[in-house]
Motif scaffolding. Sequence first.
Motif, PDB file in Angstrom:
ATOM      1  N   ALA A  41       0.828  -1.213   0.000  1.00 46.36           N
ATOM      2  CA  ALA A  41       0.000   0.000   0.000  1.00 46.36           C
ATOM      3  C   ALA A  41       0.860   1.260   0.000  1.00 46.36           C
ATOM      4  O   ALA A  41       0.573   2.225  -0.720  1.00 46.36           O
ATOM      5  N   TYR A  55      -6.118   3.944   0.365  1.00 42.86           N
ATOM      6  CA  TYR A  55      -6.079   2.852  -0.609  1.00 42.86           C
ATOM      7  C   TYR A  55      -6.493   1.533   0.057  1.00 42.86           C
ATOM      8  O   TYR A  55      -7.310   0.779  -0.484  1.00 42.86           O
ATOM      9  N   LEU A  56      -5.932   1.272   1.249  1.00 45.20           N
ATOM     10  CA  LEU A  56      -6.261   0.036   1.953  1.00 45.20           C
ATOM     11  C   LEU A  56      -7.743  -0.016   2.321  1.00 45.20           C
ATOM     12  O   LEU A  56      -8.389  -1.063   2.192  1.00 45.20           O
ATOM     13  N   ASP A  58     -10.218   1.388   0.755  1.00 44.73           N
ATOM     14  CA  ASP A  58     -10.982   1.119  -0.465  1.00 44.73           C
ATOM     15  C   ASP A  58     -10.899  -0.352  -0.859  1.00 44.73           C
ATOM     16  O   ASP A  58     -11.904  -0.967  -1.253  1.00 44.73           O
ATOM     17  N   ARG A  59      -9.715  -0.925  -0.771  1.00 51.82           N
ATOM     18  CA  ARG A  59      -9.532  -2.315  -1.189  1.00 51.82           C
ATOM     19  C   ARG A  59     -10.196  -3.289  -0.226  1.00 51.82           C
ATOM     20  O   ARG A  59     -10.803  -4.275  -0.641  1.00 51.82           O
ATOM     21  N   SER A  62     -13.959  -3.159  -0.582  1.00 51.09           N
ATOM     22  CA  SER A  62     -14.419  -3.750  -1.848  1.00 51.09           C
ATOM     23  C   SER A  62     -14.542  -5.264  -1.765  1.00 51.09           C
ATOM     24  O   SER A  62     -15.174  -5.883  -2.613  1.00 51.09           O
ATOM     25  N   THR A  66     -19.256  -3.289  -3.265  1.00 48.43           N
ATOM     26  CA  THR A  66     -18.704  -2.489  -4.349  1.00 48.43           C
ATOM     27  C   THR A  66     -19.805  -1.581  -4.883  1.00 48.43           C
ATOM     28  O   THR A  66     -20.942  -1.625  -4.406  1.00 48.43           O
ATOM     29  N   THR A 357      -7.018  -9.718   0.367  1.00 44.08           N
ATOM     30  CA  THR A 357      -6.503  -8.345   0.373  1.00 44.08           C
ATOM     31  C   THR A 357      -5.137  -8.268  -0.282  1.00 44.08           C
ATOM     32  O   THR A 357      -4.881  -7.392  -1.124  1.00 44.08           O
ATOM     33  N   LYS A 360      -5.270  -8.459  -3.999  1.00 40.65           N
ATOM     34  CA  LYS A 360      -5.607  -7.185  -4.637  1.00 40.65           C
ATOM     35  C   LYS A 360      -4.377  -6.277  -4.712  1.00 40.65           C
ATOM     36  O   LYS A 360      -4.139  -5.611  -5.713  1.00 40.65           O
ATOM     37  N   VAL A 361      -3.598  -6.263  -3.637  1.00 34.84           N
ATOM     38  CA  VAL A 361      -2.384  -5.442  -3.626  1.00 34.84           C
ATOM     39  C   VAL A 361      -1.403  -5.911  -4.697  1.00 34.84           C
ATOM     40  O   VAL A 361      -0.849  -5.110  -5.453  1.00 34.84           O
ATOM     41  N   SER A 363      -2.079  -7.548  -7.376  1.00 31.65           N
ATOM     42  CA  SER A 363      -2.650  -7.218  -8.687  1.00 31.65           C
ATOM     43  C   SER A 363      -2.392  -5.768  -9.045  1.00 31.65           C
ATOM     44  O   SER A 363      -2.003  -5.449 -10.172  1.00 31.65           O
ATOM     45  N   ASP A 364      -2.580  -4.855  -8.076  1.00 33.26           N
ATOM     46  CA  ASP A 364      -2.343  -3.431  -8.337  1.00 33.26           C
ATOM     47  C   ASP A 364      -0.856  -3.136  -8.531  1.00 33.26           C
ATOM     48  O   ASP A 364      -0.500  -2.181  -9.232  1.00 33.26           O
TER      49      ASP A 364
END
Length: 513
Positions: A41, A55-56, A58-59, A62, A66, A357, A360-361, A363-364
């Motif tokens: 993050a 950011y955290l 939001d992720r 989600s 969403t 979680t 997702k990190v 992936s981003d």
Amino acid sequence: MQLVDFSTSAWSVLPAILALALAIVSRKVILSLSIGILVGAIMLSDGNIGTGLQYLYDRVTSLIYTFDESGQWVLNDNNTNIIFFLLLLGILTAFLSVSGSNQAFVEWAQRHIKSRRGAKLMAACLVFVTFIDDYFHSLAVGAIARPVTDKFKVSRAKLAYILDSTAAPMCVLMPMSSWGAYIMTLIAGLLAEHGIREYSPIGAFITISSMNFYAIFSIVTVFVIAIFSFDIGPMARHERQAMAKEENECDEEGAVKGKVRNLVLPILALIVSTVAMMMYTGNQALAAEGKAFSVLGAFENTTVGLSLVVGGLTSIAVSSLLIVAGRQVSLSEYLRAIILGMKSMLGAILILFFAWTINKVVSDMQAGQYLAGLISSNLAAGLLPALLFLLGTVMAFSTGTSWGTFGIMLPIAAAIAVNAAPELLIPCLSAVMAGAVCGDHCSPVSDTTILSASGAKCNHMDHVTTQLPYALLVALSTTVGYLTVGFTQSGLLGFVATAAVLALILLIGKKRI
């Protein structure tokens, strides 16, 4: 929110590697994942802590809800259904225990299963009934097989290995599974994009599956291990500890005298209702698109999470009716079983939440794009299947997801093969699928790994460390198989090479034990 682009940077894999290394060294999974998530993050927000925390937030949110196209928030059905299903499976397991049906099944198994080998083979063979979904297999078979394997002093780590190494490999090979439907959707798009008409999606899937050496030989290895008790590394220690237990140390799953049918009927209800609901939701999706019903089409468009929840509710209803009819459990014991069942799943749900979680990190951070970019078109074409297998393994290991690796790597593999070696298109796609399953098996943050440990009631990191040596043996053999395919264009020779190398490794290893 503007995030830093790491798609061309080796730093993209840092959060995943940090979390995995800490988990292996410290054995504190939640702490390790938390550190990896926080580091990612902060990196994505360019060192701005406030932006990183936003950011955290939001992720994480989600994962539960969403926003739709109109800006209204809606539940993330897939994640919430999986969590709900885990709670339902925990309750069902508690019902089977409190009603005495687990113990009754153990007593029945003792009359029909005469050895530890038989107990392990029973656990392995159940995959041929529960192959529709890997989550379903790991949890349902864990509930059925655990009392029996405990009675015959098979370690929980060995049961978790059997669950994990039959779940994804069987699902990825079967067209009538949630995995098969998803993969066929991807394949259909790839065939259309590249103008390939000699294969139908189902025909391509079957051909690809026949060259998925890792999945095929993972299942074969499970049966070899079950029959010959080939225990290496940490697994040997866990098996010795299980064998050293006194009889009364083995878990007694229920003091009430139950009946085997009280276990069989709820599990049967779970299987039948889940499959029926998968057919129903798939048919609803087909009808919305104006398409006629077909079994494969239904599996391709089904809503897996909702189907599992309906199956779980149905099985609990059946189990409750049997408990009431038997009049063996008081209302207070019944309610206590519900609470204890849900509590038993909280640890798995928490780890799963953190795993989602960090996925997702990662992936981003665009770790997948960076790893995919390591493949160079200047390499010899014959190396492509083996390299794609290794890259798929690394990507799935880092991200903890086979499905994410399929989505990223299959299009890349198809594009590389079509342009560099069209004759290797099918082997390249097979290699990606094999690598995705291999990396998923080895990864501590894989949801299947987490749920297999939960189904066996085994410590999460014990499962990871005991399964890893077996996964690496099959991976080594598979690499040789894909090198053979790459340079001979023969799937049969690749299959033979994989089998020969694996057999040689197992024979040598067995002699040294």
